[in-house]
Design an enzyme around this catalytic site. Structure first.
Site, PDB file in Angstrom:
ATOM      1  N   GLU A  95     -30.555   5.933  22.201  1.00 30.51           N
ATOM      2  CA  GLU A  95     -30.495   7.279  21.610  1.00 30.51           C
ATOM      3  C   GLU A  95     -31.694   7.488  20.679  1.00 30.51           C
ATOM      4  OE1 GLU A  95     -29.732   8.155  18.320  1.00 30.51           O
ATOM      5  OE2 GLU A  95     -29.186   6.232  17.449  1.00 30.51           O
TER       6      GLU A  95
ATOM      7  N   CYS B  64     -24.230   7.653  10.374  1.00 30.72           N
ATOM      8  CA  CYS B  64     -22.803   7.607  10.688  1.00 30.72           C
ATOM      9  C   CYS B  64     -22.407   6.270  11.299  1.00 30.72           C
ATOM     10  CB  CYS B  64     -22.417   8.743  11.624  1.00 30.72           C
ATOM     11  SG  CYS B  64     -23.284   8.719  13.218  1.00 30.72           S
TER      12      CYS B  64
ATOM     13  N   GLY C 191     -22.481  22.037   9.880  1.00 32.89           N
ATOM     14  CA  GLY C 191     -23.719  21.306   9.633  1.00 32.89           C
ATOM     15  C   GLY C 191     -24.821  21.890  10.475  1.00 32.89           C
TER      16      GLY C 191
END
Length: 429
Positions: A112, A50, A187
């Site tokens: 992350e 993304c 999702g």
């Protein structure tokens, strides 16, 4: 062989462009086939998330313009528009960039962990399509090793500041008591598993999970005491939920303005909180224009994320040192491999010259030649053959002023420097 990284990310391109450059799973096979056939790259891996789309290529150092043209054509984009958002890294910079990406140092959310798994998936996919070879395989393995060092030797992953965490943090600003609200997760991948965990920690107990395959939806939902449904059932349940967070790999929007409008009429001004983490987007942007709808994309999460990043900045500096060390380690491995290849060629050439001189000596002996004379001739002939070409190249390099060649020769053969002779010659010159 040169290494090239070409891509765009959340810093260089808005979500509107990133979603147009994203590679869907259905088009990956065609992408691998086309890029190798049209750009001259011998090895290719594609990372598409993304927040970024990146191509890792091994091949011609000058293939970047060709790759850019292929990428714009593959996605039907204007090459000039795409070029403005693209970055290109070569060789050592490309190695360092990949390691920074794997360690989470180049992410919107500093440190992350999801990107590590996404990079591993990119490598597995390239291997599955026969697009990665020894060069990229070695690079990916070293990259994974460095990323693991960063995770184990620094505190960069201690505090949760992922996109999933940021999305839930925003929801808590809208709803004072999260336990009173139902969540719909669209999702069932790793990101949504994180979202579900953070929602549960925030107090949400009522979950609905929608996915293309019912089995995966049920598995995630049941782990949180919820219910799984398929994507086509979303309009039937929309009016029941307050929090909607979506992250799928769908190339087209899943939730449209019409379905949300119909649900709003039944909800009597109860607001929807929506976060669309997907790229391409799962929720039509027009949904955000509706009253009582709070719609956010990954780019809108930036402020929440930046507030939580400060706690990781010290660890990030330590991680950068590990990445630099890992980059030098990998480049050293490549140099060592190059030395092995050169030594192999050198030995093969010496053995060819030796075999030729030995065969000449054997013929002389068979013809009745004196053994001592033949052996002395063999020694002279072998010495002359071995030293002829290096001598020619040494004289040529010296004449061109490349004195380092002489210095290297002395170092290679451990020759003593004749200081007196050199100084005398310099005085004459």
């Amino acid at each position: 062989m040169a290494l090239l990284t070409l891509g765009l990310n959340h810093r260089t391109a808005p979500v509107e462009l990133r979603e147009r450059v994203a590679f869907t799973p259905e088009r990956m096979a065609a992408a691998f086939a086309e890029i190798r056939a049209t750009t001259g790259a011998s090895e290719v891996a594609i990372l598409s998330t993304c927040n970024r789309t990146e191509l890792y290529l091994a091949g011609d150092d000058e293939c970047a313009p060709t790759v850019l043209r292929w990428l714009s054509g593959f996605h039907g984009l204007d090459a000039a528009e795409l070029e403005e958002a693209m970055y290109v890294h070569r060789d050592a910079d490309a190695v360092r960039h990949m390691m920074r990406v794997a360690a989470g140092l180049d992410s919107m959310v500093l440190g992350e962990p999801q990107i590590f798994g996404q990079l591993k998936d990119a490598y597995d996919l390239a291997h599955e399509h026969g697009a990665s070879g020894r060069f990229l395989s070695r690079l990916f393995q070293q990259t994974f090793a460095v990323a693991k060092r960063v995770r184990t030797q620094t505190a960069i992953g201690e505090n949760p500041v992922s996109v999933a965490y940021a999305a839930v943090s925003m929801a808590r600003h809208i709803f004072a008591d999260m336990s009173r609200h139902k969540a719909l997760l669209i999702g069932a991948g790793q990101t949504m598993e994180l979202v579900a965990r953070h929602l549960a920690e925030a107090g949400v107990t009522d979950f609905l999970v929608a996915n293309r395959t019912l089995e995966r939806a049920q598995a995630l939902a049941e782990a949180r005491g919820g219910r799984g449904i398929v994507l086509s059932e979303i309009p039937d349940y929309l009016r029941e939920v307050d929090i909607i967070i979506s992250s799928t790999a769908s190339p087209l929007p899943i939730l449209g303005k019409g379905a949300v409008e119909r649900s709003l009429k039944q909800r009597k001004h109860r607001p929807f909180f929506m976060v669309d983490i997907a790229v391409p987007r799962d929720i039509e942007p027009e949904v955000g224009t509706l009253d009582d709808v709070y719609l956010y994309t990954v780019d809108d999460l930036r402020q929440v994320i930046e507030e939580n990043i400060r706690s990781r900045e010290g660890a990030a500096r330590e991680a950068e040192h590990l990445v630099s060390a890992g980059t030098e380690e990998f480049l050293g491995q490549l140099r060592a491999l190059e030395a092995v290849s050169t030594l192999k060629q050198f030995r093969e050439r010496a053995e060819t010259l030796r075999d030729g001189e030995v065969e000449k000596a054997l013929r002389a002996l068979r013809n009745g030649g004196d053994p001592e004379t033949v052996l002395r001739s063999l020694g002279r002939g072998l010495t002359n053959k071995l030293l002829h070409e290096p001598s020619v190249q040494l004289r040529k390099a010296t004449a061109e002023g490349r004195v380092e060649v002489t210095q290297w020769l002395r170092e290679l053969h451990q020759l003593e420097t004749q200081d007196h002779e050199i100084s005398t010659t310099s005085e004459r010159l």
